[in-house]
Write a protein that holds these residues in place. Sequence first.
Motif, PDB file in Angstrom:
ATOM      1  N   TRP A 197       0.849  -1.184   0.000  1.00  0.00           N
ATOM      2  CA  TRP A 197       0.000   0.000   0.000  1.00  0.00           C
ATOM      3  C   TRP A 197       0.893   1.245   0.000  1.00  0.00           C
ATOM      4  O   TRP A 197       1.838   1.347   0.787  1.00  0.00           O
ATOM      5  CB  TRP A 197      -0.909   0.032   1.220  1.00  0.00           C
ATOM      6  N   PHE A 198       0.602   2.205  -0.882  1.00  0.00           N
ATOM      7  CA  PHE A 198       1.417   3.411  -1.058  1.00  0.00           C
ATOM      8  C   PHE A 198       0.576   4.651  -0.758  1.00  0.00           C
ATOM      9  O   PHE A 198      -0.559   4.765  -1.238  1.00  0.00           O
ATOM     10  CB  PHE A 198       1.945   3.488  -2.490  1.00  0.00           C
ATOM     11  N   TYR A 199       1.167   5.578  -0.008  1.00  0.00           N
ATOM     12  CA  TYR A 199       0.451   6.789   0.396  1.00  0.00           C
ATOM     13  C   TYR A 199       1.315   8.025   0.155  1.00  0.00           C
ATOM     14  O   TYR A 199       2.468   8.077   0.571  1.00  0.00           O
ATOM     15  CB  TYR A 199       0.064   6.711   1.881  1.00  0.00           C
ATOM     16  N   ARG A 200       0.740   8.986  -0.510  1.00  0.00           N
ATOM     17  CA  ARG A 200       1.274  10.341  -0.610  1.00  0.00           C
ATOM     18  C   ARG A 200       0.089  11.291  -0.499  1.00  0.00           C
ATOM     19  O   ARG A 200      -1.031  10.927  -0.889  1.00  0.00           O
ATOM     20  CB  ARG A 200       2.030  10.567  -1.916  1.00  0.00           C
ATOM     21  N   PRO A 201       0.299  12.490   0.006  1.00  0.00           N
ATOM     22  CA  PRO A 201      -0.833  13.412   0.123  1.00  0.00           C
ATOM     23  C   PRO A 201      -1.573  13.574  -1.212  1.00  0.00           C
ATOM     24  O   PRO A 201      -0.969  13.868  -2.241  1.00  0.00           O
ATOM     25  CB  PRO A 201      -0.168  14.716   0.556  1.00  0.00           C
ATOM     26  N   GLY A 202      -2.878  13.289  -1.176  1.00  0.00           N
ATOM     27  CA  GLY A 202      -3.708  13.445  -2.369  1.00  0.00           C
ATOM     28  C   GLY A 202      -3.764  12.251  -3.287  1.00  0.00           C
ATOM     29  O   GLY A 202      -4.484  12.278  -4.290  1.00  0.00           O
ATOM     30  N   ALA A 203      -3.033  11.166  -2.973  1.00  0.00           N
ATOM     31  CA  ALA A 203      -3.035  10.004  -3.860  1.00  0.00           C
ATOM     32  C   ALA A 203      -2.645   8.753  -3.086  1.00  0.00           C
ATOM     33  O   ALA A 203      -1.910   8.818  -2.096  1.00  0.00           O
ATOM     34  CB  ALA A 203      -2.078  10.208  -5.035  1.00  0.00           C
ATOM     35  N   THR A 204      -3.141   7.604  -3.565  1.00  0.00           N
ATOM     36  CA  THR A 204      -2.807   6.309  -2.987  1.00  0.00           C
ATOM     37  C   THR A 204      -2.635   5.308  -4.127  1.00  0.00           C
ATOM     38  O   THR A 204      -3.052   5.549  -5.264  1.00  0.00           O
ATOM     39  CB  THR A 204      -3.920   5.795  -2.052  1.00  0.00           C
ATOM     40  N   ALA A 205      -2.015   4.176  -3.817  1.00  0.00           N
ATOM     41  CA  ALA A 205      -1.864   3.113  -4.814  1.00  0.00           C
ATOM     42  C   ALA A 205      -1.633   1.806  -4.081  1.00  0.00           C
ATOM     43  O   ALA A 205      -1.369   1.780  -2.869  1.00  0.00           O
ATOM     44  CB  ALA A 205      -0.710   3.416  -5.768  1.00  0.00           C
ATOM     45  N   GLY A 206      -1.740   0.703  -4.807  1.00  0.00           N
ATOM     46  CA  GLY A 206      -1.523  -0.590  -4.186  1.00  0.00           C
ATOM     47  C   GLY A 206      -1.154  -1.655  -5.198  1.00  0.00           C
ATOM     48  O   GLY A 206      -1.437  -1.517  -6.400  1.00  0.00           O
ATOM     49  N   VAL A 341     -13.506   5.340   9.856  1.00  0.00           N
ATOM     50  CA  VAL A 341     -12.103   5.581   9.525  1.00  0.00           C
ATOM     51  C   VAL A 341     -11.908   5.571   8.016  1.00  0.00           C
ATOM     52  O   VAL A 341     -11.092   6.340   7.472  1.00  0.00           O
ATOM     53  CB  VAL A 341     -11.180   4.566  10.238  1.00  0.00           C
ATOM     54  N   ALA A 342     -12.664   4.723   7.305  1.00  0.00           N
ATOM     55  CA  ALA A 342     -12.590   4.724   5.840  1.00  0.00           C
ATOM     56  C   ALA A 342     -13.012   6.074   5.267  1.00  0.00           C
ATOM     57  O   ALA A 342     -12.420   6.572   4.301  1.00  0.00           O
ATOM     58  CB  ALA A 342     -13.471   3.614   5.260  1.00  0.00           C
ATOM     59  N   GLU A 343     -14.029   6.670   5.869  1.00  0.00           N
ATOM     60  CA  GLU A 343     -14.490   7.984   5.433  1.00  0.00           C
ATOM     61  C   GLU A 343     -13.380   9.020   5.581  1.00  0.00           C
ATOM     62  O   GLU A 343     -13.179   9.874   4.706  1.00  0.00           O
ATOM     63  CB  GLU A 343     -15.708   8.383   6.282  1.00  0.00           C
ATOM     64  N   ARG A 344     -12.628   8.945   6.651  1.00  0.00           N
ATOM     65  CA  ARG A 344     -11.551   9.913   6.882  1.00  0.00           C
ATOM     66  C   ARG A 344     -10.395   9.691   5.910  1.00  0.00           C
ATOM     67  O   ARG A 344      -9.794  10.654   5.416  1.00  0.00           O
ATOM     68  CB  ARG A 344     -11.081   9.826   8.333  1.00  0.00           C
ATOM     69  N   ILE A 345     -10.080   8.424   5.619  1.00  0.00           N
ATOM     70  CA  ILE A 345      -9.023   8.160   4.638  1.00  0.00           C
ATOM     71  C   ILE A 345      -9.465   8.605   3.252  1.00  0.00           C
ATOM     72  O   ILE A 345      -8.701   9.212   2.495  1.00  0.00           O
ATOM     73  CB  ILE A 345      -8.644   6.664   4.636  1.00  0.00           C
ATOM     74  N   ASP A 349      -7.677  14.428   3.073  1.00  0.00           N
ATOM     75  CA  ASP A 349      -7.229  15.691   3.653  1.00  0.00           C
ATOM     76  C   ASP A 349      -6.177  15.440   4.746  1.00  0.00           C
ATOM     77  O   ASP A 349      -6.019  16.239   5.659  1.00  0.00           O
ATOM     78  CB  ASP A 349      -8.410  16.488   4.215  1.00  0.00           C
ATOM     79  N   TRP A 350      -5.447  14.320   4.630  1.00  0.00           N
ATOM     80  CA  TRP A 350      -4.454  13.922   5.613  1.00  0.00           C
ATOM     81  C   TRP A 350      -3.039  14.168   5.111  1.00  0.00           C
ATOM     82  O   TRP A 350      -2.795  14.247   3.901  1.00  0.00           O
ATOM     83  CB  TRP A 350      -4.608  12.436   5.967  1.00  0.00           C
ATOM     84  N   ASP A 351      -2.114  14.275   6.063  1.00  0.00           N
ATOM     85  CA  ASP A 351      -0.701  14.192   5.719  1.00  0.00           C
ATOM     86  C   ASP A 351      -0.227  12.783   6.077  1.00  0.00           C
ATOM     87  O   ASP A 351      -1.019  11.942   6.532  1.00  0.00           O
ATOM     88  CB  ASP A 351       0.121  15.283   6.405  1.00  0.00           C
ATOM     89  N   LEU A 352       1.048  12.492   5.896  1.00  0.00           N
ATOM     90  CA  LEU A 352       1.517  11.122   6.089  1.00  0.00           C
ATOM     91  C   LEU A 352       1.441  10.675   7.540  1.00  0.00           C
ATOM     92  O   LEU A 352       1.185   9.496   7.819  1.00  0.00           O
ATOM     93  CB  LEU A 352       2.940  10.984   5.545  1.00  0.00           C
ATOM     94  N   THR A 353       1.650  11.592   8.472  1.00  0.00           N
ATOM     95  CA  THR A 353       1.494  11.232   9.884  1.00  0.00           C
ATOM     96  C   THR A 353       0.037  10.903  10.193  1.00  0.00           C
ATOM     97  O   THR A 353      -0.262   9.914  10.879  1.00  0.00           O
ATOM     98  CB  THR A 353       1.975  12.376  10.789  1.00  0.00           C
ATOM     99  N   ASP A 354      -0.877  11.711   9.651  1.00  0.00           N
ATOM    100  CA  ASP A 354      -2.306  11.465   9.869  1.00  0.00           C
ATOM    101  C   ASP A 354      -2.731  10.106   9.325  1.00  0.00           C
ATOM    102  O   ASP A 354      -3.438   9.338   9.997  1.00  0.00           O
ATOM    103  CB  ASP A 354      -3.150  12.541   9.178  1.00  0.00           C
ATOM    104  N   VAL A 355      -2.322   9.795   8.092  1.00  0.00           N
ATOM    105  CA  VAL A 355      -2.803   8.555   7.481  1.00  0.00           C
ATOM    106  C   VAL A 355      -2.227   7.336   8.188  1.00  0.00           C
ATOM    107  O   VAL A 355      -2.894   6.298   8.309  1.00  0.00           O
ATOM    108  CB  VAL A 355      -2.508   8.525   5.959  1.00  0.00           C
ATOM    109  N   GLU A 356      -1.013   7.457   8.705  1.00  0.00           N
ATOM    110  CA  GLU A 356      -0.460   6.349   9.477  1.00  0.00           C
ATOM    111  C   GLU A 356      -1.312   6.090  10.721  1.00  0.00           C
ATOM    112  O   GLU A 356      -1.607   4.938  11.065  1.00  0.00           O
ATOM    113  CB  GLU A 356       0.983   6.658   9.866  1.00  0.00           C
ATOM    114  N   ASP A 357      -1.721   7.158  11.383  1.00  0.00           N
ATOM    115  CA  ASP A 357      -2.601   7.013  12.560  1.00  0.00           C
ATOM    116  C   ASP A 357      -3.946   6.414  12.157  1.00  0.00           C
ATOM    117  O   ASP A 357      -4.506   5.565  12.876  1.00  0.00           O
ATOM    118  CB  ASP A 357      -2.814   8.367  13.226  1.00  0.00           C
TER     119      ASP A 357
END
Length: 386
Positions: A197-206, A341-345, A349-357
């Motif tokens: 799973w890959f995370y960057r602000p504004g985008a994800t991938a897997g 939590v899915a709604e928040r992901i 509107d998260w940064d990398l620290t937020d999405v890890e939490d």
Amino acid sequence: MTEYDAVVVGARCAGSATAMLLARAGMKVLLLDRTHPGQDTLSTHALMRAAVVQLDRWGVLPRIVEAGTPPVTATTFHYADRAETVPLAAPLYAPRRPVLDTALLTAALEAGVDARTGADVTDLERDRSGRVTGVRFRVRGPHGGEQRVRAALTVGADGLRSGVARAVGAPITWQGRRASACVYGYWPAAAATAYEWFYRPGATAGIIPTNDGQVCIWAGVPAERFAAERAGGLDGVFADVLSEMAPEMAPVKAAAGIGGDRLGRLRGFPGQPAFLRRPYGPGWALVGDAGYFKDPLTAHGITDALRDAELLARAAVDGSPTSFARYETDRDALARPLVEVAERIAAYDWDLTDVEDLLRAESAAMRPEVAVVRAFGQPIRTPQAA
């Protein structure tokens, strides 16, 4: 008019699992679907722990493994230039939907379910009080025609735009506001063994290992971005997101032997806000996406469907009004932490620290459902079959 204990509309994973469990409990069950579950459908394939526990207990997991579904032995979370790998004590799996859905349908048929594909449900039957008492359906083909069946329980397992839910006016009890969109395709892979799973602000991938020596690679963006960019084609949206993930994805693809040309076309999902519907009423019940839809960004939809199939089957076998009320209560208690939590992901509107939490919160929310499905333990039995 033919009579059944239950008629299940929709033979994908939620419907076939529900029908199988009801039949194993001694009920006479009819399963209807417009198409055969051997056909592909939109899916990210990944099973979470609760789903693997259930499929193993039901005796369906060996069929999925025998179909060449590779074991997933780790999950790696990539946060830009940092990664965290979680080894798995027991493997997970991500079968293509024709593999999973056909395995469940086969198990349902072996349990004695009467299944008919090419059947379009045209209306619900009701008694004078308004209670649902069965369905009308039309079988396509030269020898088709409308048929009517009576059933004590009609189950809508007919997906996100459920005709059963619409016909009974099932109210929405919780409504999400945000949604993510995704684009995905398949590539050959020689050695993929992990969910990536890959995370960057504004985008994800897997990257998800699946059948036939392939991986599913998906790219996720906010629904608003997808709507703005989709006119340029799915290839453009997909390429843009993967270019953002390139620094961390390139070595993963190389290690997993992912290369060559894409196999088939890209597919896209524009996004849909999450919801919970009331999942039961007089003579009817809902399961799977018909009753509860969560953003696919969490790759938890199949696991939801199988969990709720067993919750519903246990309520239906008991048959009391309180058992169906408990179905909704138990479903919501397990679903709400996950859907929130899915709604928040999905809001992006998260940064990398937020999405890890948030991902840690999602993992914590999965633990109770694993405990619940493990506790089911013994097969469901009707009083007559006990």
